[in-house]
Write an enzyme that holds these catalytic residues in place. Structure first.
Site, PDB file in Angstrom:
ATOM      1  N   ASP A 181       0.868  -1.276   0.011  1.00 14.20           N
ATOM      2  CA  ASP A 181      -0.121  -0.135   0.062  1.00 14.20           C
ATOM      3  C   ASP A 181       0.961   1.099   0.172  1.00 14.20           C
ATOM      4  O   ASP A 181       1.967   1.187   0.535  1.00 14.20           O
ATOM      5  CB  ASP A 181      -0.777   0.010   1.292  1.00 14.20           C
ATOM      6  CG  ASP A 181      -1.957  -1.004   1.257  1.00 14.20           C
ATOM      7  OD1 ASP A 181      -2.193  -1.661   0.224  1.00 14.20           O
ATOM      8  OD2 ASP A 181      -2.368  -1.646   2.267  1.00 14.20           O
ATOM      9  N   LYS A 182       0.337   2.348  -0.418  1.00 15.13           N
ATOM     10  CA  LYS A 182       1.097   3.627  -0.584  1.00 15.13           C
ATOM     11  C   LYS A 182       1.695   3.951   0.765  1.00 15.13           C
ATOM     12  O   LYS A 182       2.840   4.470   0.847  1.00 15.13           O
ATOM     13  CB  LYS A 182      -0.015   4.755  -1.143  1.00 15.13           C
ATOM     14  CG  LYS A 182       0.844   5.909  -1.191  1.00 15.13           C
ATOM     15  CD  LYS A 182      -0.147   7.020  -1.868  1.00 15.13           C
ATOM     16  CE  LYS A 182       0.477   8.443  -1.962  1.00 15.13           C
ATOM     17  NZ  LYS A 182      -0.279   9.515  -2.872  1.00 15.13           N
TER      18      LYS A 182
END
Length: 302
Positions: free
Chosen positions: A140-141
């Site tokens: 995830d970012k």
């Protein structure tokens, strides 16, 4: 089996135990290459036997040399953009890097910049490599830590298979709210989309199977946080975040899943270790990604 790079080709010397099988059998059953990739190589004349073009139905005999055209120049697939990257492991086949929090693993729309893939393309370019950016998995970012990239389509195919067969061991570290009642356990709850939110996932009886193993490494009573290590049997979107939140112990900073704000500016989740057998050499690879700077103060409060 002897493997050697010769220019743009990988040379494989065939041992007696893999004769007299066909090229297709050897590549699919012994090496584990996907059928789609074998067909692609066949269509592109990317397979040779003893310096002559080989068909996938040709048979291999003791001492034959099979050549695969895998070290060729390719389009990056993304726009190169310079930013220093933290390389944890690299050879002619694999690249493992430590992703910073706050950047996407790869572009989500054509032409997007600012992702780890863009930075790796620049790194390749600066090192004289013209190859496609192939991530084996993603983070995830706002999750930091180790990510594996394949440098050619053979490594990509073999690593994809290893991931599906759960032969790549990834260990995460999370800082969660409260003191878990058990030092170790598993969360076996299916995960599906949350129809009320575009990006959020939730535990759902109709969702995909998801299994997370956890172990409490340390409890920090002064700030009522637990440091937890986790391993995944499945790789669902937001799996660790959803599972920990579902049992009442959300990751701090993970606002999307009920985590407290203010202690850290993003979810306190880090991909700390990667262990695998090298897809080409068979060597055992163990890589650790150090905790990022924004997590270190939490450890020091112990």
């Amino acid at each position: 089996m002897s493997l050697k790079q010769i220019g743009e080709w990988l040379e494989i010397v065939i041992p007696s135990k893999w004769t007299p099988n066909t090229v297709f059998h050897f590549l699919s059953k012994e090496l584990g290459v996907s059928k789609a990739l074998i067909q692609k190589w066949n269509n592109e004349s990317a397979i040779k036997k003893n310096d002559s073009k080989a068909d996938v139905n040709h048979r291999l005999y003791l001492g034959d040399r099979l050549y695969l055209h895998i070290f060729k120049n390719e389009d990056f697939g993304v726009i190169p953009e310079y930013r220093p990257i933290d390389v944890l492991y690299e050879d002619d086949h694999l690249l493992i890097v430590n992703k910073d929090a706050g950047i996407d693993t790869h572009p989500n729309v054509p032409g997007q910049k600012g992702t780890l893939a863009n930075h790796i393309a620049s790194y390749y370019q600066m090192n004289g490599l013209q190859i496609k950016i192939r991530h084996i998995h993603r983070l995830d970012k706002d999750t930091s830590g180790a990510i594996i990239f394949a440098k050619h389509d053979l490594a990509n195919s073999l690593m994809d298979q290893a991931l599906k067969l759960r032969k790549i061991k990834r260990t995460y570290i999370a800082f969660v709210e409260g003191k878990l009642p058990h030092l170790k356990g598993e969360i076996n709850q299916p995960i599906g989309r949350d129809r009320h939110h575009a990006t959020r996932r939730r535990v759902s009886p109709k969702g995909q199977t998801a299994l997370t193993h956890y172990q409490v490494e340390q409890y920090l009573p002064a700030i009522n946080l637990s440091i937890v290590s986790l391993q995944l049997d499945t790789g669902r979107t937001h799996q660790i975040r959803v599972h920990l939140s579902s049992i009442g112990y959300p990751i701090i900073g993970d606002v999307l899943y009920g985590g407290k704000q203010g202690i850290i500016s993003r979810q306190a989740l880090h991909a700390a270790k990667v262990s695998l057998l090298h897809p080409i050499t068979g060597e055992e690879i163990n890589v650790e990604a150090c905790l990022p700077k924004d997590m270190l103060p939490l450890v020091k409060k112990a």
